[in-house]
Design a protein around this motif. Structure first.
Motif: not given
Length: 142
Positions: A25-30, A40-43, A46-53
């Motif tokens: 959550i904190v460091f994102g796509p990497a 899909r989660m990485v993308r 990267r797109e700053r969508r709410w779903r991964p968080t």
């Protein structure tokens, strides 16, 4: 109950898993990519969508609750509600997830990738084994 090394190890592994999810959550796509969360989660990250968080936050919350139950079962925290139901449920969920992930790796390797399924399944099976051994040891005192 006190001194249940199996549940203490389970708690340690579970809180580590929670910390890795917070890292995503904190460091994102990497981090999502490094931990094999799937393209899909990485993308989405990267797109700053709410779903991964949202998804990762929900998983983190569950893992923190499981950590608390492991610690309570080990005797380092006061007994929590329904512990005789929750600890076996955690064990079952982890072992079934571990087995299901191995099946996914074999049958649908492109869905999240084989690396994700193998690593996460091994972690779930190891944690499930720790919860099983610890729950059996603690059972008489729960």
């Amino acid at each position: 109950m006190e001194g249940n090394a199996w549940l203490l190890l389970a708690a340690t592994g579970t809180v580590l898993a929670a910390a890795l999810h917070v890292g995503c959550i904190v460091f994102g796509p990497a981090w999502y990519d490094a931990l094999g969360a799937g393209e899909r989660m990485v993308r989405w990250s990267r797109e700053r969508r709410w779903r991964p968080t949202l998804i990762t936050g929900a998983i983190t919350l569950v893992l923190v609750i499981w950590t608390l139950y492991a610690l309570a079962g080990a005797g380092t925290l006061p007994t929590l509600p329904a512990i005789r139901f929750i600890l076996p449920a955690i064990t079952t969920i982890l072992l079934l997830r571990g087995i299901a992930g191995l099946v996914m790796a074999a049958l649908r390797p492109g869905y999240n990738g084989v690396r994700f399924w193998i690593i996460s399944s091994a972690a779930c099976l190891a944690l499930g084994g720790l919860y099983l051994a610890g729950t059996l040891q603690a059972w008489p005192g729960l």
